[in-house]
Design an enzyme around this catalytic site. Structure first.
Site, PDB file in Angstrom:
ATOM      1  N   GLU A   1      -5.474   2.609  -7.837  1.00 41.50           N
ATOM      2  CA  GLU A   1      -6.944   2.552  -7.780  1.00 41.50           C
ATOM      3  C   GLU A   1      -7.492   1.171  -8.133  1.00 41.50           C
ATOM      4  OE1 GLU A   1      -8.647   5.760 -10.078  1.00 41.50           O
ATOM      5  OE2 GLU A   1      -7.721   7.284  -8.827  1.00 41.50           O
TER       6      GLU A   1
ATOM      7  N   GLU B   1      -2.570  11.695  -6.331  1.00 45.68           N
ATOM      8  CA  GLU B   1      -3.229  12.348  -7.474  1.00 45.68           C
ATOM      9  C   GLU B   1      -4.248  13.335  -6.934  1.00 45.68           C
ATOM     10  OE1 GLU B   1      -5.252   9.993 -10.537  1.00 45.68           O
ATOM     11  OE2 GLU B   1      -3.609   8.539 -10.512  1.00 45.68           O
TER      12      GLU B   1
HETATM   13  C1  BGP Z   1      -7.641   8.542 -11.923  1.00 41.93           C
HETATM   14  C2  BGP Z   1      -6.711   7.606 -12.671  1.00 41.93           C
HETATM   15  C3  BGP Z   1      -5.939   8.262 -13.761  1.00 41.93           C
HETATM   16  C4  BGP Z   1      -6.604   9.409 -14.477  1.00 41.93           C
HETATM   17  C5  BGP Z   1      -7.427  10.298 -13.541  1.00 41.93           C
HETATM   18  C6  BGP Z   1      -8.359  11.267 -14.240  1.00 41.93           C
HETATM   19  O1  BGP Z   1      -8.753   7.812 -11.501  1.00 41.93           O
HETATM   20  O2  BGP Z   1      -5.776   7.038 -11.785  1.00 41.93           O
HETATM   21  O3  BGP Z   1      -5.503   7.238 -14.598  1.00 41.93           O
HETATM   22  O4  BGP Z   1      -7.206   9.015 -15.605  1.00 41.93           O
HETATM   23  O5  BGP Z   1      -8.216   9.545 -12.665  1.00 41.93           O
HETATM   24  O6  BGP Z   1      -9.601  10.685 -14.521  1.00 41.93           O
HETATM   25  P1  BGP Z   1     -10.249  10.618 -15.954  1.00 41.93           P
HETATM   26  O7  BGP Z   1      -9.117  10.329 -16.852  1.00 41.93           O
HETATM   27  O8  BGP Z   1     -11.218   9.502 -15.901  1.00 41.93           O
HETATM   28  O9  BGP Z   1     -10.879  11.923 -16.173  1.00 41.93           O
END
Ligand code: BGP
Length: 473
Positions: free
Chosen positions: A165, A364
């Site tokens: 990302e 993801e």
């Molecule tokens: C994505 C990232 C992760 C993880 C996930 C969940 O954007 O790659 O690192 O954190 O989101 O989001 P958050 O942790 O902000 O709830």
């Protein structure tokens, strides 16, 4: 109805070094380590990256658990700040290297395909202070670090990725002031975004040169794709949606899959005095650097309508279009993200039709829920049926796209064990396995058992009526 995937489909979970390993054993700090030291109050419940889920000590047992719940693949990231004692002199941290080698070997022993990412928001603080990827010196240091990783771990890693990302640090660190160093400067942010693409491209080219004789060695980038829907079919709303799509999604997809920046984007940046410094030679590097496969993180779509004219000059791109709340929207209230499984189908078909049907996977997808222990029974077992339903709905649409020819080879969930999430720390729990923060005890949730069956059978039973009953969290 049974939803079936092909036999060798990749089922797994994703995480990152900085979110799982803790600080132990490191001699260098990344921006998160440093930020927490300076401003612990910026983190939910003042919990920082000091310990996280302590994979550093627990990796053997954790890998065993991965195997128990049927993961045939797993992504994590190497921490730039772990493999060096000093990121500037590049003196190797032997213990750090040994840790990753042992951890990766453990995965190999369990027949779990390993995808390793090189950068997950974790810029070494020394390099952040030099301007991060706005500075060519830092870009070249990143290339040198990547080369070192290929040399040290190339025999153990199945698939590589340059960045996770890449737009997130650009937005959070340099546009909206959410993450350290909380700069709010759009030109600086765009320079950093361009520098990140250049760093990615240089690494892809080095990788392809190094492994030119081995076609099994493959490299990618992991992008968070958030397709944009206009509020109405009126040209003004459509225009806003196109702008959002161009600056969030297409910029990275075009550069990494096709090696280009579109004329539309370049003209838009020029017209708004936002073009970064670049050279023709750099554009050639980018042009050459096509990835072998793509990772897509999907959580939510974007919905927009036309913004007020005066907002078009704003330094905050999210003012160039106004957020539109779709009346039918379902939402994860703890994260504020819309739940729209059908978008995964649209992403898949867009990759098929606009991006040469490049091989790709969902790198993801998942749902983070606050106070998840509300769903715990007396034995400590969390009944997270909402997570199972969430996955089923997304897989239904992914499966449809695959049956229509999209070249998707896998699905990874965020995440394996509840992990530390930047400024949100442990507010929302995403794991298939729950983590007790007091004693670090791991307990499988219901979704872990579901995942095991899913990967074993490459299929699941889908009944949309049952799913809608549990949609509200
Ligand atoms: C994505 C990232 C992760 C993880 C996930 C969940 O954007 O790659 O690192 O954190 O989101 O989001 P958050 O942790 O902000 O709830």
């Amino acid at each position: 109805m049974k939803i079936k995937f092909k036999k060798d489909f990749m089922w797994g979970t994703a995480t990152s070094g900085p979110q799982t390993e803790g600080f132990m054993g490191k001699k260098e700090k990344n921006i998160m380590d440093y930020w927490f030291e300076k401003n612990p109050e910026d983190f939910y419940s003042k919990v920082g990256p000091t310990l996280t889920s302590d994979f550093y000590s627990n990796y053997e047992k954790d890998v065993e658990m991965m195997s128990q719940i049927g993961l045939n693949s797993f992504r994590t990231s190497i921490q730039w700040t772990r493999i060096y004692n000093d990121v500037e002199t590049e003196e190797i941290n032997q213990n750090g290297v040994q840790f990753y080698r042992n951890y990766f070997k453990e995965l190999k022993n369990k027949n779990i395909k390993l995808i390793v990412n090189l950068f997950h928001f974790d810029m070494p603080i020394k390099f952040e202070k030099k301007g991060g990827f706005t500075n060519n010196f830092v870009i070249d240091k990143y290339v040198s670090y990547a080369k070192k990783c290929f040399e040290l771990f190339g025999d153990l890693v199945d698939l590589w990725s340059t960045f996770n990302e890449p737009i997130v640090p650009v937005e959070c660190c340099y546009i909206y002031g959410l993450f350290y160093p909380k700069i709010k400067n759009l030109n600086y942010a765009i320079q950093a975004g361009y520098g990140t693409i250049l760093a990615h491209s240089k690494v892809v080219n080095v990788f392809h040169d190094l492994f030119s004789n081995d076609k099994n060695k493959k490299i990618s980038i992991i992008l968070n794709v958030t397709p944009t829907y206009p509020a109405t079919n009126e040209p003004k709303d459509i225009k806003s949606a196109e702008i959002r799509d161009m600056i969030f999604n297409k910029v990275f997809l075009d550069a990494c899959v096709k090696g280009i920046f579109s004329d539309e984007l370049v003209n838009f940046l020029k017209d708004n005095s936002l073009l970064p410094n670049y050279s023709v030679h750099e554009l050639e590097i980018i042009k050459k650097s096509k990835i072998d496969f793509l990772g897509v993180n999907y959580y939510q779509p974007g919905r927009v309508k036309e913004a007020l004219k005066e907002n078009m000059n704003s330094q905050f791109p999210n003012k160039w279009f106004e957020e539109y709340i779709w009346p039918e929207r379902r939402i994860n209230p703890y994260r504020g993200w819309e739940i729209h499984p059908e978008t995964i189908y649209n992403i898949a078909m867009n990759i098929k039709n606009e991006y040469d049907n490049i091989p790709w996977f969902i790198s993801e997808n998942g749902i983070g829920v606050e106070n998840e222990n509300r769903f715990e029974d007396s034995t400590g077992f969390i009944n997270d049926q909402y997570r199972i339903d969430f996955v089923k709905e997304h897989l239904f649409w992914l499966n449809k796209a695959i049956s229509e020819g999209s070249n998707c080879f896998g699905y990874h969930m965020w995440t394996f064990i509840d992990c530390w999430s930047w400024a949100n720390a442990y507010k929302n729990r995403y794991g298939l396995i729950s983590l007790n923060l007091v004693n670090q005890k791991r307990t499988m949730k219901k979704s872990a058992l579901f995942f095991k069956e899913l990967s074993l059978n490459n299929s699941f039973e889908y009944n949309i009526n049952e799913i809608l009953k549990t949609k509200d969290l």
